[in-house]
Scaffold this motif. Sequence first.
Motif, PDB file in Angstrom:
ATOM      1  N   LEU A 693       0.671  -1.116   0.105  1.00  0.00           N
ATOM      2  CA  LEU A 693      -0.213  -0.291   0.190  1.00  0.00           C
ATOM      3  C   LEU A 693       0.417   1.095   0.183  1.00  0.00           C
ATOM      4  N   ALA A 696      -3.724   6.199   0.514  1.00  0.00           N
ATOM      5  CA  ALA A 696      -4.539   6.158   0.193  1.00  0.00           C
ATOM      6  C   ALA A 696      -5.260   7.917   0.053  1.00  0.00           C
ATOM      7  N   LEU A 728      -7.472   3.323  -2.948  1.00  0.00           N
ATOM      8  CA  LEU A 728      -5.919   3.211  -2.580  1.00  0.00           C
ATOM      9  C   LEU A 728      -5.227   3.215  -3.339  1.00  0.00           C
ATOM     10  N   THR A1258      -7.808   2.987   5.572  1.00  0.00           N
ATOM     11  CA  THR A1258      -7.903   3.006   3.907  1.00  0.00           C
ATOM     12  C   THR A1258      -9.686   2.697   3.962  1.00  0.00           C
TER      13      THR A1258
END
Length: 1980
Positions: A693, A696, A728, A1258
């Motif tokens: 990740l 966001a 995301l 998120t």
Amino acid sequence: MGTASLLWGIFKALFVVLLTFAIVRSDGAKHRRPVFSGSIQENRPVGTKVSGINIHLNRISPEPWCSKVAGRKWHLQLIGEKGSHFEVYFHHRYAQMSLKTAQILDREEKSKYIFRLGLCCKLCLSPEHIVTELAVVTVYVLDMNDNAPRFFSSNQSTISLDETTGLKSVVYSVRAEDPDQGTNADLVYFADPASSYFFVIPKTGQVVLVESILNLKKTINLTLFARDHGQPPLVSAPIQVEICPRVKKFSLPEKEEYALGLYRQKRSLELPESFTAISVPEDISTGSVIITLVSRDFQDPWYELVSPSKEESPIAVNGEDGKVSVIRTLDREQAEKYECLIKVLDRAGEGWYLVHLQLTVTDVNDESPQWTMQLYPFLATVSPLATAGTYVYKLHAVDKDEGVNGEVKYFLLEGGDRRFEVDRHSGWIQTTGQVLEEGVEYLLTVQAADMLGKKSSPALVSVIAGERPPQFKNVSYIVHVPENTPAGHVLLAVSAMSHQNRPLSYSLVSNPHNLFILNQLSGDIALTRGVDYETEPNQFLLLVRASEDSRPLSSSVEVVVVIIDINDCTPEFQQTIYSRDGVPETVPVATSLLQVTASDCDSGESGEFSYFTLSPDFSISAQGTISPARRLDYERPSHLYEFVILAIDRGESPNTGTATVRIRVTNVNDEVPEFSQAIYRTFVSEDAAPNALVAAVQAFDPDGDQVTYEISGGNGDGNFLIDPQKGLIRLGSSSLPRLHGTEYVLYVTATDDNSSGGPRSLTSTATVTVRVDDINNNKPIFYQCADYSRNASVLENQPPGTFVLQVEAKDADSGVNGQVKYGIVHREGSLPAFTIHPDTGVITTLQSFDREREKEYPLTIKATDQATDPLIGLCQINIAILDQNDNDPSFENNRYEYFLKEDTAVGTSFLRIAAHDEDYGTNAALSYSVAGDESPVFQINSTTGWLYVNQPLPRKSLLTQEVLVTDGGNRSTRVEVTVRVTDAQNQPPIWEKDRYEIIIPENTLRDTPIVTVKATSLLGDPRVTYNLEEGLVPESNMPVRFYLTVNREDGSASVLVAENLDYETTKNFILKIRAQNVAPVPLAAFTTVYINVTDVNDNVPFFSSSIYEASVTEGLDLGTLVLQVSASDQDLGLNGKVTYSILEDRSGDHALFHIDPETGSIYTATVFDREEKTSYLLEVKSSDGSESSRPGKHGQPNSDTAYVRVFIIDVNDNQPSFTQRAYFVSVDEDQDVGSPVVTVSANDPDEGINANIRYQITAGNIGGVLDLNPETGAILIVHPLDYEEVKVYVLTLLASDGKWEDFATVTINVLNKNDEPPVFSLNEYRGSVTEESADLPVFVLQVSATDPDYDQPGGLKYSLHGSGAENIFTIDEKTGSVFAMKPLDREEHAIWRFVVLATDEEGDGLTGFTDVIIYVQDINDNSPQFICSFNICNASVVENAPPNTSIMEMSAIDLDDKNDGLNAVLTYSILSNPLDVLGLEMFSINHDTGTIYTAKGNLDREKNDSFLLLVEVKDGGGLSSTATATIMILDTNDHAPKFTQETWNAAISETSEVNTTILQVFAVDEDIGDNTLLTFSIIEGNHDGKFSIENPRKGHQAEIKLKKRLDYENPEERWFNIRIKVEDKDFSSISHCVIELQDANDNPPIFSPSLMKVDPFYENITIGTIITNVNATDADSGKNGHVIYSIAPDSDVLGEFFVDQTGSIMVSKSLDREALPTYTLIILAADEGSPAQTGTMTVLLNLLDVNDNGPIFDGIYQPVVWENTAFPQTLRLNDSSYLLHAVDLDSPENGPPFHFSVPTDQQNSTDFLLVDNGDNTASIQTLRVFDREQQKEFHLHVIITDSGWPPMSATNTLTITIGDENDHVHQAGHKEVYIYVHGVSRSPVDVGKVFAPDEDDWDNKTFTAISEMPAHFHLDNNTGTLQLVEKCDQGTYNLKVKVSDGVWPDVVSTVRIHVKETPSDAIYNSVSLILMSMYIMTIG
């Protein structure tokens, strides 16, 4: 007692059994202490039992108590803070323990007590007696309402509030706190007494405006309170709030702008940047250029006049060339000065600046005297019996010109029959003494003129010989009276004068409507009642009579009273609220939305008004059209714009009317999605895994549409993916992403789904900056390190800062990991020679180098990256010092001597001259030559330096020759060579060897013989002397390294070592030894000793740094290079060969590394883990290659050690982890925006950037109301929470270090609060009620509101606010029904506006608002009224006007409602209409408008100049009224103008200036008004335009002015006869004017020449000597041509010269060239004309010098000679010089050179010697050592003589101070101090100083008290002064003080202070005495 004892015994037995049972059960059981809790209310009396604490003994945990203790000997003790507040209580019967209070509790001080119950087997005397803890007891203190609320703010506040503030606006807010809890702390705010203007919202404390304060002048005082909900409730102390209405200032547009409906705000100007002042005469011609501006900054400027305006400015500026010209006639008397601003612009750019031009108008004689006598006409009386000289009347005139132009004289032109005359200066008209006839009126024509002949208009003075009626001060009076003038207020005072000086009385002859009253004595006129401009006549004519008491003499005057309108009407809007619904939010700017209308019943400017709006979102035009000023937005509270509009009139004190406008907006998809951030910044590790990740993003659509996401740019490599629904962003899911560069800039687009309706979906873009965090796995590398030594050099002798070399290291990492900083590794304790710029790598010098001392410098350069754990790269270079030819060649010896036999052959070489040059290369290439003759006896080989015989030698001679050596840079040195030519038979000594060669090591000890030399003499005396020749270079023994000793035994000599040798400094020596025999003519011979020095191992291989730092990344393989260390050894061969090793250490760090013994490179021997250990310390050793020659080494080589600190660099190899997997928290829905909700945290074992954790939400952030600080993990509220919309948020959080991730959830429960005010069903309610209704109360309407916080209705309380809410209307607080309580009058108040409030919580909560509009319906109860009432309505029409000409409008008004039926529909008619001769009506009227017209065209003003008409107006309900119209007939032009004289005469001086007024002419016209506007002109006789005629447009007089200068000497200009004409629009007439020119003194005296330069003369010239003669001539004659000479005082201030009337200039005082060497005399020649003319000439004089000044010192000399200093020494005379300098005020030829000497009596001084240096300076030397203690100061008299003729001398005294040296020991001293005190002593006061005798007086002592210093005294540590700082008691005080001077031993001095009380009778006889060792003082 028996029963109690029995019970106690049973209890003890039971207790022992229980204890035993507890002990048995406790075996093996785990200890757990029970917890008990209870509560008690605060403030309960002592001994109150705590509720809930009833503990049976069997509930207490079993512990090994005191089972072995017989009887009850145990005790329980509460352990914990404040345990003394309670005591343990036992109920024996029930075996229960409880708690009682031991003191009164206060919950606000402590609300919760937690105790541990401790057991003591005996008394609990101390904590050590507690054997165990049985339980935990918690006591909660319950709240009582014992605290009143307290406000946070001060108890008094004052605020200013704009009077235009809209209703329902929050204007103030208060907050209070209550320390209580629950409902006791739930507060309600209120005002007492309540205000009709403001309402306090009970729940919030907000003060809301509910009634308009427009035009309210008084302040409003509110007293606010806070009340809690306790029982009983408590009320706070009040807070006073003073609210001051403030008039809001609006800039009204100018009239022109107003008429066009424009409003433009004026720009404020910058301050001007330059200033120019100009003076011009007031008669300057229009069009004249007065200055040309030149731009200082711009190549292509443009000029603009900024101010004054073009209409007001007297000048204009040409934009192209900057010429400023006059554009209108100037008049100094009207405006003397103009301030003009001119803007200079750059046409090539946007720059500009301002020029401030100040224009001053200077005076010319352009004004005629003007009469200023007060009463007109000018009337006077005189007694028929008056004698000569009787004063009759005083004339007075004023001329506005300045100076002589404004001086006035008076003349009698005609009349009076010679019975009167006028005093020309005072203006008094006096009798001449001739007989006056009683009752006869004498008419006198008088005139005033200024000194230059400019005359006033003639005035007529009437004088009656006898009595005449009173005369009013004005011919008529007019007064303007404001309509609000009260009755009795004096409007004006009429005043008359009695010519007989008798009392007067006043009366009203005419008094319209008896509206006025007159005071008979004072003449004051006042109103009998008030008037109204809007309903009554505006003008009245009064006739006032003044009468002399008891006599028939009287006169009358007219008084016109004009009623003027005042601004007493406020503009009123037709509606109080204007609304428009359904306006699309996309409506274009400037679209018309609403039309509003206002009216104002005032007239003129007071009735004109402008519209304004207080909303920046809307604009309003001059016509009242409301339009959007910018784009509207649906997404605002209630989708509503509500704002206030204003109508402000233009009166002097403007009145303001207001209305409210409501615009309701409908939604359109016009809002793009909004990202929570415009720029997102995140990071990812360069080695992050797929699907990691990254960020966001979150966007919200204000229109409520759904949003999807996509990456629209910056993702060319496809490294990133985005979830289109959640936003995301992750790394790609394929193989390991290829991340290049330091960051990525991604563009993420959010698109709405257009569900709100619009032309298309809308998008917005945010930037996501992804920083790629570099892994610091590369150290900086110098790729060109090997090349740097070849290029690194610097020229010697260059200044510090000289550029040497630029190095560069590169680091393959990025960001700070790849950012390189440079440095130099210095050995500790050594001074650095170079520096390096940390950023550029540029190496520069820190010092100036000498190549001859050091030829190169080794340098270790380091490059360090900027990571948290930096890596270091090293490069070792040698910097060569390049040679500069800065050394002269040096011969080996300072002289050369040789002996040659006379028969030595030509060409024989006999002596080698050797020289050395410390420079290098060509700079050291030497060439030898012989100086002097062209054919020298000796010559030298230019290369080898061998001298050879060039010519036959002369017999027995001594030859001296200079040899010159020159280097390659042309530097040279000379040496003298002496050759003795001896007889051929003479024998010099003979050496055993011509040369000796030896080799010695450099460590040869001192005094070691190294060679023995010997020479023998062949003479009879065999003795030989030896001498080692002095050298000039190191190689020839300079400095001395060897010396020579003679061996007497064998006649030889030995060479020995004198000083330590150093191979590294000098490797070989050449010594020349001289041997000389003993003979009458000694002969000598020379030999040479060659010494070669060999190297030994005496130098240590030093490391380049004593501490090295390096780093290595964890996890790298074995053998990784860490760094390279370096050491250098100055020895050669094996002595200088260095090897490296790592020394063992106890920590074992040495085993983890190994070093290359040859290169010094250190490598890893293991794989490191930073989490185990972060750094290592190594000790490395350098050794050379052979046995050391240094003492103490014992056969070991030389060596050095250094430390190497190795840091382990972290890599990201650990995952972050949340401290909790799930978080749960609750938050009130009214929590403030910005408040934190909860803070999450995660840990990462890594460090630095690898442990930088970023937090992100998120999922679950509904509506984006929450935000997460990515750095701290704090979850914040960013938008208000609303329980009614979302009750629970479940957030998914991520923690990432850029490579690894972890997740957690946060559940947030939103708690409901009363945060929503009641909402009315309508924003505005409207109702109506008929006026004059008698059936009361009348229901009008009902309002209704609901509370969004509660589903059930009820709990609301309604209230009505606004003007009339108290007594005319009311509201039912439960139902919301509104009633009218009194009869209403629509004409007084047609519309009522109220604010209705609904407050929840039965009036104690939040408040909602709505507007209520009530219309009053009309009935026909008013008759129409003419605007021009009181039967006076005036108009005019021109005679002979054609039929149907409009004359006037008889307008009427009807106060009834025009929009309701026929009540206000009006019809006009004429009831009484004049008839013409045929009986026909002369006027007609329009029945609808009331306009009156001419019916026939036969009006004739000469027959009838006015008519009266009776007009009626009637409304539709039958009510009517009448008024009289007065119509005036206006005149037409039917008369010709005529001059008052046929011929006019005038005289003018030839010196008159242009624009001088020559004559005034007058004309009359019997017409009136514009028909009498006359124009004058010259039609004949004005040749060459020498005259002009000017007249004001409305005047009947004109001025003939001079337009060109006249000259009397021109015969054609002595007389002029001109014809003038006067004309009106239709007719004209002619007159003649004769002008005579008069002569004047117009020629000034003229010198010839005007400039004279006189030959110079000596300054000692005799007084009275004639210097020169001057002559001036004047072309005029008589007195005008007679010349008088003088000298201008400011050119001869001291009066040193005089000029007689023959023109001879003489000396009048002694002159001094040194005071003033030159003179510029201004000689004046003035004639005797009036005014006199003056001519000037300039005479230049120069004085020659005579030697009349002696030389003096050129400054202040204060030399100091320090005692005990060796002599002789030259004195430093001041800070900068050792020399005495002199100056002479005379000229240079009488000045230097100077000669210095001392008087005869000081010539043999043994103290000082004066040395004349022969260059105009002298110096002084000491002749002995001085002792300051013998004499501190000397005065030396210096005689300085100049070189003038005759010479002058002056004696100057030089004071020489002997400086003190601390050469005497200071001694301990003692002092007795007596202090006599009386009453209150003054303090502080000095009482003495510590005594420490010392013959020195310049040393610095410090004084330190070593005994305790009484508080009454203070010791100054620097001066030793003792002060009495406060009065002390009687007694003796002994003090010990240590005295230090920093040189001699410290001593201790003592002071004894005796303090005694002085009786009062001794005060008057007290004195102060200073005695030996004692100080006596009396203090009163």
